[in-house]
Design an enzyme around this catalytic site. Structure first.
Site, PDB file in Angstrom:
ATOM      1  N   GLU A 121       0.648  -1.292  -0.149  1.00  0.00           N
ATOM      2  CA  GLU A 121       0.125   0.295  -0.295  1.00  0.00           C
ATOM      3  C   GLU A 121       0.510   1.771   0.193  1.00  0.00           C
ATOM      4  O   GLU A 121       1.792   1.178   0.846  1.00  0.00           O
ATOM      5  CB  GLU A 121      -0.825  -0.185   1.420  1.00  0.00           C
ATOM      6  CG  GLU A 121      -1.953  -1.065   1.402  1.00  0.00           C
ATOM      7  CD  GLU A 121      -2.541  -0.898   2.907  1.00  0.00           C
ATOM      8  OE1 GLU A 121      -2.596  -0.301   3.047  1.00  0.00           O
ATOM      9  OE2 GLU A 121      -3.894  -1.646   2.951  1.00  0.00           O
ATOM     10  N   LYS A 176       2.366   4.290   1.577  1.00  0.00           N
ATOM     11  CA  LYS A 176       2.652   5.337   3.265  1.00  0.00           C
ATOM     12  C   LYS A 176       2.566   6.738   2.793  1.00  0.00           C
ATOM     13  O   LYS A 176       3.238   6.895   1.929  1.00  0.00           O
ATOM     14  CB  LYS A 176       3.753   5.028   3.504  1.00  0.00           C
ATOM     15  CG  LYS A 176       4.065   4.980   4.961  1.00  0.00           C
ATOM     16  CD  LYS A 176       5.773   4.840   5.619  1.00  0.00           C
ATOM     17  CE  LYS A 176       5.436   4.619   6.614  1.00  0.00           C
ATOM     18  NZ  LYS A 176       5.365   5.691   7.150  1.00  0.00           N
ATOM     19  N   ARG A 182      -2.503   8.696  11.840  1.00  0.00           N
ATOM     20  CA  ARG A 182      -3.130   8.012  11.603  1.00  0.00           C
ATOM     21  C   ARG A 182      -3.895   8.032  11.612  1.00  0.00           C
ATOM     22  O   ARG A 182      -3.844   8.850  13.245  1.00  0.00           O
ATOM     23  CB  ARG A 182      -3.054   6.383  12.509  1.00  0.00           C
ATOM     24  CG  ARG A 182      -3.020   5.527  12.954  1.00  0.00           C
ATOM     25  CD  ARG A 182      -2.449   4.812  12.272  1.00  0.00           C
ATOM     26  NE  ARG A 182      -2.194   2.900  12.410  1.00  0.00           N
ATOM     27  CZ  ARG A 182      -2.125   2.080  12.444  1.00  0.00           C
ATOM     28  NH1 ARG A 182      -1.103   2.204  12.525  1.00  0.00           N
ATOM     29  NH2 ARG A 182      -2.292   0.635  12.756  1.00  0.00           N
ATOM     30  N   ARG A 236      -2.948   8.191  16.339  1.00  0.00           N
ATOM     31  CA  ARG A 236      -2.604   6.798  17.367  1.00  0.00           C
ATOM     32  C   ARG A 236      -1.547   6.889  18.919  1.00  0.00           C
ATOM     33  O   ARG A 236      -1.836   5.830  19.441  1.00  0.00           O
ATOM     34  CB  ARG A 236      -0.852   6.677  15.996  1.00  0.00           C
ATOM     35  CG  ARG A 236       0.276   6.295  16.337  1.00  0.00           C
ATOM     36  CD  ARG A 236       1.172   6.628  15.548  1.00  0.00           C
ATOM     37  NE  ARG A 236       2.434   6.433  15.957  1.00  0.00           N
ATOM     38  CZ  ARG A 236       3.253   5.245  14.952  1.00  0.00           C
ATOM     39  NH1 ARG A 236       3.402   5.656  14.262  1.00  0.00           N
ATOM     40  NH2 ARG A 236       4.187   5.528  15.831  1.00  0.00           N
ATOM     41  N   GLU A 244      -5.207   7.250   7.513  1.00  0.00           N
ATOM     42  CA  GLU A 244      -4.114   8.155   7.396  1.00  0.00           C
ATOM     43  C   GLU A 244      -4.683   9.155   6.844  1.00  0.00           C
ATOM     44  O   GLU A 244      -5.294   9.556   5.476  1.00  0.00           O
ATOM     45  CB  GLU A 244      -2.717   7.707   6.146  1.00  0.00           C
ATOM     46  CG  GLU A 244      -1.929   8.322   6.958  1.00  0.00           C
ATOM     47  CD  GLU A 244      -0.835   8.634   8.572  1.00  0.00           C
ATOM     48  OE1 GLU A 244      -1.228   7.349   8.655  1.00  0.00           O
ATOM     49  OE2 GLU A 244       0.652   8.590   8.389  1.00  0.00           O
ATOM     50  N   PHE A 279      -7.548   1.894   5.562  1.00  0.00           N
ATOM     51  CA  PHE A 279      -6.246   0.630   5.176  1.00  0.00           C
ATOM     52  C   PHE A 279      -6.653  -0.538   6.200  1.00  0.00           C
ATOM     53  O   PHE A 279      -6.079  -1.340   5.847  1.00  0.00           O
ATOM     54  CB  PHE A 279      -5.041   1.022   5.480  1.00  0.00           C
ATOM     55  CG  PHE A 279      -4.414   1.612   6.511  1.00  0.00           C
ATOM     56  CD1 PHE A 279      -4.172   0.877   7.580  1.00  0.00           C
ATOM     57  CD2 PHE A 279      -4.007   2.930   6.094  1.00  0.00           C
ATOM     58  CE1 PHE A 279      -4.359   2.055   8.698  1.00  0.00           C
ATOM     59  CE2 PHE A 279      -3.797   3.633   7.615  1.00  0.00           C
ATOM     60  CZ  PHE A 279      -3.114   2.949   8.571  1.00  0.00           C
ATOM     61  N   ARG A 332       4.337  -4.756  17.783  1.00  0.00           N
ATOM     62  CA  ARG A 332       4.665  -4.149  16.266  1.00  0.00           C
ATOM     63  C   ARG A 332       5.504  -5.338  16.198  1.00  0.00           C
ATOM     64  O   ARG A 332       6.508  -6.345  16.453  1.00  0.00           O
ATOM     65  CB  ARG A 332       6.033  -3.908  16.114  1.00  0.00           C
ATOM     66  CG  ARG A 332       6.934  -3.325  15.460  1.00  0.00           C
ATOM     67  CD  ARG A 332       8.602  -2.052  16.447  1.00  0.00           C
ATOM     68  NE  ARG A 332       7.400  -1.038  17.169  1.00  0.00           N
ATOM     69  CZ  ARG A 332       7.742  -0.175  16.420  1.00  0.00           C
ATOM     70  NH1 ARG A 332       7.449   0.172  15.058  1.00  0.00           N
ATOM     71  NH2 ARG A 332       7.013   1.239  16.986  1.00  0.00           N
ATOM     72  N   LYS A 349       7.261  -1.261   6.916  1.00  0.00           N
ATOM     73  CA  LYS A 349       7.453  -0.103   5.750  1.00  0.00           C
ATOM     74  C   LYS A 349       8.508  -0.157   5.574  1.00  0.00           C
ATOM     75  O   LYS A 349       9.797  -0.608   6.107  1.00  0.00           O
ATOM     76  CB  LYS A 349       6.827   0.747   7.148  1.00  0.00           C
ATOM     77  CG  LYS A 349       8.015   1.138   7.476  1.00  0.00           C
ATOM     78  CD  LYS A 349       7.980   2.007   9.263  1.00  0.00           C
ATOM     79  CE  LYS A 349       8.794   2.294  10.436  1.00  0.00           C
ATOM     80  NZ  LYS A 349       8.312   3.030  11.213  1.00  0.00           N
TER      81      LYS A 349
END
Ligand code: AMP
Length: 551
Positions: free
Chosen positions: A246, A248, A253, A268, A298, A339, A414, A420
């Protein structure tokens, strides 16, 4: 509950540095706290007066605190300012000043944690003309009823500088220990509902099954799933086989919560930004087809004329603006690129594979040109992936995200479900914890910055280097303005800066070094940008530095 019971524990914690011992002290203490005080006590132990997602903010500067202290203690502001400079901790100054406060007000009423929270809640709601005086009055009322030791911590709590070294890790383990639970169960619950008070109450009264029952509640933010850095497109494809790439986008966010005709927007960092983006609220109401949903995307600022994406700074102005919002909506228009979807019509969808979530997302949104799905490509092959990456960069985007189509949504983690990829030299997100005033022509600017990594265990910071070169006069001037209100003490030209700001810092190499408390130093650090979207707890950690070094 008497506030002094809590401050007794603060004082004990300040005297120890071992993580296990600290966890034990917190665990033993919270077992004794009555249910009705537990939420507040946990917030206060963590050093925050309100839950992170609350829109309440205290916004009290040191200067105002000195005024309040002067009013309670009878000492002159200039005398108090001298003491602050000498001790470097306004909490200790409060304690000392209040030992000798006028006897008439001493202990006139027993101070409870509820009273402290009530006054801080009122304080946070004050705005506009005359609010300064009222703020001072609320603080003064608390301090008049506080013992000297209580005042040390009230002052630090209000200023956001508790300094007892209790971070989320210790709170998590203490709750696990107090109620005999597995820390991973407590952790998961906190990521689902980031409120230690609520997690502790559930742990106490409903145990493991209560925590495991935690699901998404529309209107309450969930900690977002985080991305790892990909080494390369090739390695990502090798790891995951089929992936979704996708664009970035370079914005912020947004977690969009829709429940019938109510919409809430969170960043976020779980800040409530619903008021700042009325057009996104409207689009969510009109173009999300589900009655209830939690969707992520985003939000990006775009040029009024060309609608090309603008750098993050523009969006940041929208996020910070708390008044005349209408005017900003026209001046800095935004677009939302969606997303993910983790909740849909009463059902928690975070456990679904990403492929299914993306499908559900596309079925749930009526796309428009400013409220649409992130541009994507599903592939197993390197060539089309490379073309997509190149196209994203050509269009002026930051890079791409590479997502595992089979992965669930894991709040707060994570975990390698989402990578990313950006074409920059290595960089770290570091917290500014100090600085040095320049010399000569640059004497009125802070000319170099002390950088630190975040230590999630203690909630503290470990120094890793100084950044001095490569800043333009313009930047130095702007940064000095930013940091001036955050200076807590000064010695010679060196200043200590309250850890509030995160710099993205590029560097050439990481080296072992005895000079800094982290044990490492950066070679040739230079500022990429101020990470206005990141809180200090999201800065990089020593672990990550060690990982980068190994690489
Ligand atoms: P970073 O802030 O560098 O760790 O990169 C992760 C962030 O990129 C996320 O938290 C999002 O705010 C942002 N982002 C931009 N586009 C996307 C996308 N298509 N999917 C997921 N995150 C995105």
């Amino acid at each position: 509950m008497d506030y002094s019971l809590l401050t007794g524990v603060y004082a004990r914690l300040e005297g120890i540095s071992g993580r296990l011992e600290m966890t034990d002290v917190v665990a033993e203490f919270i077992k004794e706290v009555p249910d009705e005080s537990l939420s507040t006590v946990l917030l206060f132990l963590r050093g925050t007066p309100f839950p992170s997602w609350s829109s309440l903010e205290l916004g009290i500067a040191d200067k105002l605190m000195v005024k309040a202290l002067s009013s309670v203690s009878g000492l002159a502001e200039s005398k108090l300012n001298d003491l602050v400079r000498e001790k470097g901790d306004i909490g200790l100054v409060a304690e000392e000043a209040l030992v000798s406060k006028p006897q008439t007000t001493l202990y006139s009423e027993t101070l409870t944690v509820e009273k402290v929270q009530e006054n801080l809640g009122r304080l946070a709601k004050l705005t506009g003309k005359g609010s300064q005086d009222k703020k001072i009055a609320y603080i003064t009322e608390l301090l008049s009823n506080a013992s000297p030791q209580d005042s040390r911590y009230i002052v630090r709590l209000i200023l956001g500088q508790l300094r007892i070294g209790v971070g989320d890790g210790i709170i998590r383990d203490a709750i696990a220990k107090a109620y005999e639970l597995d820390p991973s169960v407590v952790d998961r619950a906190f990521n689902m509902r980031p409120d230690w008070g609520e997690v502790a109450l559930t742990a106490k009264n409903r145990g493991e099954s209560g925590l495991k029952d935690y699901g998404i509640i529309v209107g309450q933010p969930v900690k977002v799933m985080l991305a790892q850095k990909a080494e390369s497109l090739e390695s990502a494809l090798e790891d995951m086989g089929e992936v979704e790439l996708e664009v970035k986008y370079d914005g912020a966010r947004l977690q969009i919560h829709k429940d019938k005709d109510r919409v809430s927007l969170f960043t976020r960092r779980l800040e409530d930004v619903t008021r700042q983006f009325p057009e996104v609220v409207k689009d969510s109401l009109n173009h999300v087809k589900a009655a209830s949903a939690v969707i992520e995307g985003e939000v990006v600022a775009v040029d009024v004329g060309t609608r090309r994406p603008l750098p993050f700074q523009n969006l940041s102005r929208r996020i910070k603006r708390k008044y005349d919002i209408r005017e900003m909506v026209d001046k800095i228009p935004v677009e939302v690129n969606l997303f993910d979807i983790i909740y849909h019509n009463g059902g928690d969808k975070s456990g679904l594979e990403f492929r299914e979530r993306r499908q559900l997302l596309s079925e749930s949104v009526d796309e428009t040109d400013r409220f649409r799905l992130a541009e994507n490509l599903v592939t197993t092959d390197l060539k089309p992936a490379e073309n997509f990456y190149k196209k994203a960069l050509d269009m002026g985007h930051e890079g791409v995200m590479v997502k595992n189509l089979k992965a669930p949504y894991q709040p707060g983690s994570r975990v390698g479900y989402m990578y990313k990829l950006k074409p920059v030299m290595e960089s770290l997100d570091l917290v500014v914890t100090g600085g040095t005033w320049g010399e000569g022509r640059r004497a009125s600017w802070i000319g170099s910055y002390l950088l630190s990594v975040y230590d999630p265990e203690s909630g503290g910071f470990l120094e890793i280097g100084r950044m001095a070169t490569g800043l333009t006069d313009e930047q130095l001037k702007g940064l000095t303005e930013l940091f001036k209100p955050l200076i807590t003490s000064q010695e010679g030209r060196s200043v200590v800066i309250k850890p509030k700001v995160v710099f993205e810092v590029a560097y050439e190499e990481i080296q072992k070094s005895p000079t800094y408390s982290s044990g490492y130093a950066l070679r040739f650090p230079r500022l990429v940008r101020v990470r206005e979207d990141k809180g200090v707890e999201e800065a990089d950690t020593l672990n990550r530095v060690e990982m980068m070094l190994k690489k």
